[in-house]
Design a protein around this motif. Structure first.
Motif, short mmCIF file in Angstrom:
data_model
loop_
_atom_site.label_atom_id
_atom_site.label_comp_id
_atom_site.label_asym_id
_atom_site.label_seq_id
_atom_site.Cartn_x
_atom_site.Cartn_y
_atom_site.Cartn_z
N SER A 323 6.59 -1.98 10.74
CA SER A 323 6.37 -3.32 10.44
C SER A 323 5.22 -3.66 9.48
O SER A 323 4.87 -5.07 9.10
N PHE A 324 4.52 -2.45 8.99
CA PHE A 324 3.43 -2.67 8.28
C PHE A 324 3.69 -1.75 7.03
O PHE A 324 4.01 -0.46 7.30
N SER A 325 3.88 -2.28 5.89
CA SER A 325 3.89 -1.28 4.73
C SER A 325 2.85 -1.19 3.55
O SER A 325 2.94 -0.70 2.63
N ASN A 326 1.75 -1.95 3.97
CA ASN A 326 0.75 -2.21 3.04
C ASN A 326 -0.48 -0.86 3.29
O ASN A 326 -1.44 -0.89 3.65
N TYR A 327 0.14 0.33 3.01
CA TYR A 327 -0.45 1.61 2.99
C TYR A 327 -0.03 2.49 1.82
O TYR A 327 1.02 2.42 1.51
#
Length: 535
Positions: A323-327
């Motif tokens: 659910s998190f792609s800001n990496y």
């Protein structure tokens, strides 16, 4: 009659002459009696049974001469200092007289001039206190750190052996001081002036703040300036903060400014250099999920990974955050260097300026810390160097328990649980533009520790304000340290120092040192108790 008077006068003259000769004789006898013999070395006074030669008295004379010479040198030095102070005071007096002689000032009465001079002095104190711009400092030891506080607690660096890292302001004067500052800030926010710039901010204009909206504050006192306060207020579940700066120049409290700080658009790029330590990284990601993904969501994670061993495990752990792609995962096929990793992470960002948090894999941070990071930085103006609370070895701290408690329960500010890591400068919040403008890290430095101090010194020697304070939401988790043989002597010394301070508190280390003595005492006490029972 005249004939009889002449013989009388002659006898009187002879009488006076005789008395004069008698006095001369007595004086001559006195001088003979008091004059010492020629061989003074044999009869000069001293302790009974001892005689002193010329060398002894020459030494005494030399000692007296040296004492007088030192005294004369000291007096000359004091006279030079007084002359310098007198010259400085004369120059100041001359400047004041020149100001009074300016057009438009000559007709003012003395009592009308005094408040202006006082106000000018107070504002000069504000300028010296690094409110508007930073002061250039010679080293990391010259900076006076802030102490942070909430409405009920103060987080302090100077502890000694009696004070605690987290302390309620038990002294009445300390409590009254902080309450006065918070009340003054609330009065400024709720009764804004035109210069506070809230007219253009309509949503903030009509809101009333109370002491329950106070989130955090900083203060520091410099002996030659005064006390500077930075206070932040926010409504519940709001990303908009009110920032009030107050200054007490050893006199009445003065308002410096009152501004609005909107943090909703402030993205933090958390940069973590890494080599191996896959299990520790999994623990870091758990903290990251709970704080950044589930609550804040205004972050980007940049992992700079050195080497190939463990790279796939790290990549797999990041991909599980569906659910998190800001990496961003940046593999580097080089020998590990923390400064090099942070530099690569900073340059890899291609979306303009951004707030960066230089972080290590063994750091645990809270949601409150992310806002603290945003509030105490400003591009081309302020950088934030928080003091981390470093936890001791849980095997020693909780040695009386079968198992150490989970990490969440170890995050406490107690003297036996950890210490403020005031010698570490690795954790920092700063804007990418400031990092690039200052010249970044010294990439010639490899290994542990020194590159952080070099970057910190660059900021101290610039016009940028450095905020240095302990923060309650930043913890360094204990891990066993290995000081590599490849380190330089200075790096190795710093690593050993950190390793020693990282193990346990003063009292716990003392218990370990005197363990045999304590056990012997307990055995004696047990034997005495058993003997009394048998009797």
């Amino acid at each position: 009659m005249p004939r009889r008077g002449l013989p009388l006068q002659g006898r009187v003259r002879w009488l006076f002459l005789g008395l004069f000769l008698l006095l001369v004789l007595l004086l001559f006898a006195y001088l003979l009696e008091c004059t010492p013999p020629a061989d003074v070395s044999l009869i000069l006074p001293g302790p009974v049974g001892e005689t002193y030669g010329k060398e002894y008295y020459q030494a005494l004379l030399q000692e007296q001469e040296e004492r007088h010479s030192n005294r004369a040198t000291s007096l000359k030095r004091q006279i030079a200092q007084l002359k310098q102070e007198l010259q400085e005071m004369s120059e100041k007096l001359k400047l004041l007289q020149e100001k009074k002689e300016l057009p438009g000032v000559q007709g003012l009465a003395d009592k009308d001039q005094e408040p202006g001079d006082l106000l000018e002095y107070l504002h000069s104190q504000i300028d010296k206190a690094e409110v508007n711009t930073g002061a250039r400092l010679p080293s990391e030891y010259a900076l006076v750190p802030f102490e942070s506080f909430t409405s009920s607690k103060v987080y302090q660096l100077e502890m000694g052996l009696t004070r605690h890292p987290e302390e309620k302001p038990v002294r009445k004067d300390r409590r009254d001081e902080l309450v006065e500052v918070i009340e003054a800030a609330l009065d400024i926010i709720n009764n804004p002036d035109e210069e506070d710039g809230v007219e253009d901010d309509v949503p903030m204009q009509r809101q009333t703040y109370t002491d329950g909206h106070f989130t955090e504050g900083l203060y520091r006192t410099e002996r030659d300036k005064g006390t500077l306060y930075e206070l932040f207020f926010a409504k519940e579940d709001s990303s908009s903060f009110r920032h009030v700066t107050l200054f007490r120049p050893f006199g009445p409290l003065m308002k410096v400014r009152s501004t609005s700080v909107e943090t909703s658009g402030m993205i933090i790029n958390i940069i973590v250099p890494l080599a191996g330590r896959v299990e520790t990284f999994s623990q870091f990601l758990q903290n990251f999920r709970e704080v950044c993904i589930q609550h804040d969501r205004r972050v980007h994670l940049s992992v700079v990974y050195f080497g190939q061993e463990g790279l796939q495990e790290v990549k797999s752990s990041l991909e599980k955050m569906s659910s998190f792609s800001n990496y961003t995962l940046i593999p580097v096929d080089e020998e590990f260097s923390r400064g090099r990793g942070l530099d690569i992470g900073a340059h890899a960002w291609k979306k303009g300026d951004v707030l960066m948090f230089f972080c290590d894999v063994d750091i645990h941070f809270t949601l409150e810390f992310l806002n603290t990071c945003r509030l105490h930085t400003a591009p081309n103006k302020k950088v934030f160097y928080p003091v981390v609370f470093s936890l001791y070895n849980p095997a020693i701290v909780y040695g009386n328990l079968e198992l150490a408690p989970p990490i969440e329960l170890q995050l406490i500010h107690k003297k036996d649980a950890g210490f403020w890591r005031d010698f570490g400068f690795g954790m920092t919040c700063q804007y990418r533009s400031d990092f690039l403008n200052i010249g970044g890290f010294d990439l010639e430095v490899k290994g542990w520790g020194v590159e952080d101090v070099h970057l910190y010194r660059k900021y101290l020697r610039s016009d940028i304000i450095v905020i240095r304070t302990p923060v309650s939401g930043l913890f360094h988790l204990w891990h066993e340290k290995q000081c590599a043989d490849e380190l330089t002597p200075e790096q190795y010394r710093m690593c050993i120092q950190s390793k020693a301070m990282n193990e346990a508190s003063h009292s716990h280390l003392g218990m370990l040192v005197f363990r045999e003595e304590i056990e012997a005492h307990l055995r004696k006490q047990a034997f005495k108790t058993q003997s009394k029972t048998e009797d």
